[in-house]
Design a protein around this motif. Sequence first.
Motif, short mmCIF file in Angstrom:
data_model
loop_
_atom_site.label_atom_id
_atom_site.label_comp_id
_atom_site.label_asym_id
_atom_site.label_seq_id
_atom_site.Cartn_x
_atom_site.Cartn_y
_atom_site.Cartn_z
N ALA A 156 -6.83 4.47 1.43
CA ALA A 156 -7.30 3.49 -0.29
C ALA A 156 -8.06 3.95 -0.60
N ARG A 157 -9.16 5.03 -1.08
CA ARG A 157 -9.68 5.73 -1.63
C ARG A 157 -9.92 6.60 -2.35
N VAL A 158 -8.33 7.45 -1.97
CA VAL A 158 -7.93 8.28 -3.33
C VAL A 158 -6.91 8.07 -4.80
N PHE A 159 -6.15 7.19 -3.43
CA PHE A 159 -5.42 6.33 -4.60
C PHE A 159 -6.35 5.20 -5.68
N ALA A 160 -7.54 4.84 -5.30
CA ALA A 160 -8.26 3.84 -5.83
C ALA A 160 -8.89 5.14 -7.11
N GLU A 161 -8.92 6.45 -7.35
CA GLU A 161 -9.14 6.17 -8.41
C GLU A 161 -7.90 7.01 -8.93
N VAL A 162 -7.17 6.55 -8.62
CA VAL A 162 -6.00 7.68 -9.77
C VAL A 162 -5.17 6.41 -10.27
N VAL A 163 -5.06 5.17 -10.08
CA VAL A 163 -4.97 3.97 -10.19
C VAL A 163 -5.57 2.84 -10.12
N ASP A 164 -5.50 1.24 -10.96
CA ASP A 164 -6.50 0.49 -10.45
C ASP A 164 -5.64 -0.53 -10.02
N ILE A 165 -6.20 -0.21 -8.33
CA ILE A 165 -5.58 -1.05 -7.53
C ILE A 165 -5.93 -2.52 -7.97
N THR A 166 -4.96 -3.58 -7.28
CA THR A 166 -5.62 -4.69 -7.77
C THR A 166 -5.07 -5.14 -6.93
N GLY A 167 -4.38 -5.44 -5.87
CA GLY A 167 -3.94 -5.62 -4.36
C GLY A 167 -3.62 -5.23 -3.02
N VAL A 192 1.08 -3.60 -16.84
CA VAL A 192 1.36 -3.36 -15.25
C VAL A 192 0.23 -5.05 -14.80
N GLY A 193 0.98 -5.97 -14.56
CA GLY A 193 0.56 -6.76 -14.25
C GLY A 193 -0.61 -6.24 -12.73
N GLU A 194 0.43 -5.56 -11.63
CA GLU A 194 0.37 -5.10 -10.63
C GLU A 194 0.63 -4.08 -9.79
N VAL A 195 -0.76 -3.47 -9.14
CA VAL A 195 -0.33 -2.39 -8.08
C VAL A 195 -0.75 -2.52 -6.89
N LEU A 196 0.14 -2.95 -5.99
CA LEU A 196 -0.28 -2.59 -5.04
C LEU A 196 -0.02 -1.75 -4.30
N LEU A 197 -1.04 -1.27 -3.21
CA LEU A 197 -1.41 -0.21 -2.54
C LEU A 197 -0.89 -0.90 -1.05
N VAL A 198 0.09 0.44 -0.66
CA VAL A 198 0.62 -0.20 1.06
C VAL A 198 -0.15 0.78 2.22
N LEU A 199 -0.90 -0.62 2.79
CA LEU A 199 -1.15 0.34 4.12
C LEU A 199 -1.13 -0.08 4.99
N ASP A 200 -1.07 1.26 6.02
CA ASP A 200 0.02 1.04 7.77
C ASP A 200 -1.89 0.45 8.47
N ALA A 201 -1.97 -0.47 9.01
CA ALA A 201 -2.77 -1.44 9.56
C ALA A 201 -2.86 -1.17 10.88
N THR A 202 -1.54 -0.20 11.27
CA THR A 202 -2.57 0.68 12.46
C THR A 202 -2.76 2.00 12.20
N THR A 203 -3.30 2.55 11.55
CA THR A 203 -4.31 3.51 11.10
C THR A 203 -5.46 3.43 10.48
N GLY A 204 -6.18 2.55 10.67
CA GLY A 204 -7.13 1.96 11.29
C GLY A 204 -8.18 2.80 9.55
#
Length: 405
Positions: free
Chosen positions: A341-352, A322-334
């Motif tokens: 982001a922390r929870v997803f990063a523990e499961v898959v290696d976020i690259t961007g 897998v070349g990229e694992v992109l995590l999509v975040l809503d910028a308005t949630t602060g």
Amino acid sequence: MDIILIVIAIAVVAVLAAGGLVVGSRRRKQPPAPPPSPGPRPPAEPQVGDEAGEPSDEQRRTIEEVGLPGEGTAAAGTAVAEPPEAPPEPEVPAPAAGRLVRLRARLARSQNSLGKGLLGLLSREHLDEDTWEEIEDTLLTADVGVQPTQELVERLRERVKVLGTRTPEELRALLREELLTLVGTEADRTVHTDESVGPEGAEVPGIVLVVGVNGTGKTTTTGKLARVLVADGKSVVLGAADTFRAAAADQLQTWGERVGARTVRGPEGGDPASVAYDAVKEAIDEGADAALIDTAGRLHTKTGLMDELGKVKRVVEKHGPVGEVLLVLDATTGQNGLVQARVFAEVVDITGLVLTKLDGTAKGGIVIAVQRELGVPVKLVGLGEGADDLAPFEPEAFVDALVGD
């Protein structure tokens, strides 16, 4: 004897009269036949000696008006088949390069309150402790984060003290330089979709997993990313692996059809890993440049979803890395976005990271905070609802929008 003959004659006359009345009544009971319709008079047979070529009173029609057999004409009572509609021509997306620069005015309208606020405070004649606290509060309100805020305030205090006189131009250049340092200009912000080599030595398209909770714009981002890649001349296959959200596959397929990208989908509620596997296989068979997988995005607090994402990644890697694992975040949630982001990063290696809705009520400082939190760069930002409003992140253009010209 004469009397007998007279009686017989009278009887015969009476019988004949009665028969005539019956026939007449029968004829009167039958309805009259309708008169024959005039209709066109058939042309008379030509006779020997007649002149040929006499003009007809009927207006002549061309072949186009009459129609040829097989060209839209049909015998009476026969339905004419409608020709199949031609598929719509794929759209040509706007070039991906320089999108953020083109959208800078839109970004500046909603984000430059941070820059204006800081410049206004730094321009005060006397920068006392209260002013520096206001500067710190301005940065925290913009979601820059505690640690980055402390670092920025400390550097600003030192440089302003050395600078002495502070013209607006000098302050703007100073603030721009320090913000660029925080945002970072050295990180690799390329979305890697280059081909790789699979386990069996064959070439495999670039594989991109798009993850995030529902409501962040994950599926829309996947479709818009396909447009970015198509604009760069790449062919794309989409995988609708978000099988638990109603209409997610339809939404992704609509995005794909607009740019000519095929969408691989499965039954609603089906196994997401199976759909992702089939999508990459289809991309390999078609010789596509990239496979984009839209994953499930139920609430991050459900352990089942996290396990599911790990499974999707493992199954896809049977084809190739897998070349990229992109995590999509809503910028308005602060700050809530940082928890996700922390929870997803523990499961898959976020690259961007992809920050959506950055043109709304979002605080520009979230770019700095989330990068610092995960140690991975923001690669794409969403600046509106338009199809081409997903832009590759360019630090210089972003900071320029914050501090203004």
